[in-house]
Scaffold this motif. Sequence first.
Motif, PDB file in Angstrom:
ATOM      1  N   ASP A   1      -5.570   0.997  -8.485  1.00  0.00           N
ATOM      2  CA  ASP A   1      -4.775   1.336  -7.117  1.00  0.00           C
ATOM      3  C   ASP A   1      -3.458   1.095  -7.117  1.00  0.00           C
ATOM      4  O   ASP A   1      -2.746   1.339  -5.956  1.00  0.00           O
ATOM      5  N   LEU A   2      -2.462   0.822  -8.193  1.00  0.00           N
ATOM      6  CA  LEU A   2      -1.234   0.822  -8.263  1.00  0.00           C
ATOM      7  C   LEU A   2      -0.368   1.489  -9.414  1.00  0.00           C
ATOM      8  O   LEU A   2      -0.696   1.115 -10.607  1.00  0.00           O
ATOM      9  N   ILE A   3       0.264   2.376  -8.870  1.00  0.00           N
ATOM     10  CA  ILE A   3       0.996   3.162  -9.847  1.00  0.00           C
ATOM     11  C   ILE A   3       2.784   3.330  -9.603  1.00  0.00           C
ATOM     12  O   ILE A   3       3.115   3.164  -8.626  1.00  0.00           O
ATOM     13  N   LEU A   4       3.413   2.978 -10.870  1.00  0.00           N
ATOM     14  CA  LEU A   4       4.497   2.856 -10.985  1.00  0.00           C
ATOM     15  C   LEU A   4       5.323   3.966 -11.498  1.00  0.00           C
ATOM     16  O   LEU A   4       4.543   4.372 -12.685  1.00  0.00           O
TER      17      LEU A   4
ATOM     18  N   ALA B   1      15.693   7.051 -10.845  1.00  0.00           N
ATOM     19  CA  ALA B   1      14.854   6.940  -9.510  1.00  0.00           C
ATOM     20  C   ALA B   1      13.601   6.136 -10.045  1.00  0.00           C
ATOM     21  O   ALA B   1      13.352   6.039 -11.164  1.00  0.00           O
ATOM     22  N   ALA B   2      12.871   5.718  -8.939  1.00  0.00           N
ATOM     23  CA  ALA B   2      11.670   4.879  -9.068  1.00  0.00           C
ATOM     24  C   ALA B   2      10.755   5.010  -8.039  1.00  0.00           C
ATOM     25  O   ALA B   2      11.214   5.343  -7.071  1.00  0.00           O
ATOM     26  N   SER B   3       9.533   4.757  -8.152  1.00  0.00           N
ATOM     27  CA  SER B   3       8.799   4.879  -6.975  1.00  0.00           C
ATOM     28  C   SER B   3       7.636   4.005  -7.400  1.00  0.00           C
ATOM     29  O   SER B   3       7.332   3.411  -8.584  1.00  0.00           O
ATOM     30  N   VAL B   4       6.898   3.603  -6.232  1.00  0.00           N
ATOM     31  CA  VAL B   4       5.576   2.735  -6.303  1.00  0.00           C
ATOM     32  C   VAL B   4       4.472   3.368  -5.564  1.00  0.00           C
ATOM     33  O   VAL B   4       4.984   3.524  -4.185  1.00  0.00           O
ATOM     34  N   THR B   5       3.442   3.722  -5.938  1.00  0.00           N
ATOM     35  CA  THR B   5       2.330   4.407  -4.876  1.00  0.00           C
ATOM     36  C   THR B   5       1.213   3.124  -5.121  1.00  0.00           C
ATOM     37  O   THR B   5       0.700   2.751  -6.018  1.00  0.00           O
ATOM     38  N   TYR B   6       0.781   2.936  -3.729  1.00  0.00           N
ATOM     39  CA  TYR B   6      -0.467   2.274  -3.509  1.00  0.00           C
ATOM     40  C   TYR B   6      -1.511   2.887  -3.075  1.00  0.00           C
ATOM     41  O   TYR B   6      -1.384   3.710  -2.055  1.00  0.00           O
ATOM     42  N   VAL B   7      -2.722   2.908  -3.793  1.00  0.00           N
ATOM     43  CA  VAL B   7      -3.773   3.763  -3.410  1.00  0.00           C
ATOM     44  C   VAL B   7      -4.618   3.175  -2.535  1.00  0.00           C
ATOM     45  O   VAL B   7      -5.265   2.223  -2.840  1.00  0.00           O
ATOM     46  N   LEU B   8      -4.866   3.572  -1.124  1.00  0.00           N
ATOM     47  CA  LEU B   8      -5.365   2.831  -0.021  1.00  0.00           C
ATOM     48  C   LEU B   8      -6.786   3.008  -0.240  1.00  0.00           C
ATOM     49  O   LEU B   8      -7.808   1.981  -0.221  1.00  0.00           O
TER      50      LEU B   8
END
Length: 258
Positions: free
Chosen positions: A158-161, A205-212
């Motif tokens: 559930d966590l993507i960087l 650039a950077a990002s973090v995605t949390y899959v609910l």
Amino acid sequence: MLAIASPSAAQTELAPQALPPAPAPAGEWRVSIGAGALVSPDYLGSDSFTLSPLASPEIRWREDTLFLSLRDGLGATLLRHGNVYMGAILRARFGRDQDDNDALRGMGDIRPAGEGGLFLRYADAAWRGALELRQGFGGHSGLVADARLDRVLRLRQDLILSAGPRLSWGSEDFAETYFGVDTEQARRSGYARFTPQDYWFAGVAASVTYVLDDRWSVTAFGEVGRILGDAADSPLVDGRGSATQALFGLVLGWRFLP
């Protein structure tokens, strides 16, 4: 594409480069929509920031045979070989209003522009890379190019960087439109005449995605970099703005298909 991003984001061209690579669930159609907020420069080269709403659609058909997204624009894949594919791309760039910032007073307005050209991309489970070359029409008639590379890490289910470098270039026509000062603009604004030969931007650039859950996700992203080349010496940058550019955003996404 003019309806899916804030004017400042599309004009700076930073937001699409900062957004994370799109996930690739199985299915003939991949459709999602995101909504959130973006903090971005008033104009490309500004040292002032604007908070604005951000919409981020994602529509893809048959493994990007056709696609529309804020990150990747409107395009079609024409050739594919393994993880490498190339095709045609169309992007939009908002215009610039001289009332957007005091530094622009007397510079006149710049009409919205379209940019059409070709892309070359690579994608696997861990890496996403892209090169684009586009010709402007409408608001500017310059040639522009972008390069980006992302390392994608799924730390948990559930966590993507993702993070990586960004590089952009603009030809003399592009640089003159957004950073130059001609005789009439100099008379109205008080700036000295300025004729840049090119535009460069280098950043990360950077990002973090949390899959609910299986439909919802939330993504935070950002980018910071520097304007380089002749454009960095423009009075809109060196005098009244800043060569250092940054933005930050937060998007809540909902996947419709599959």
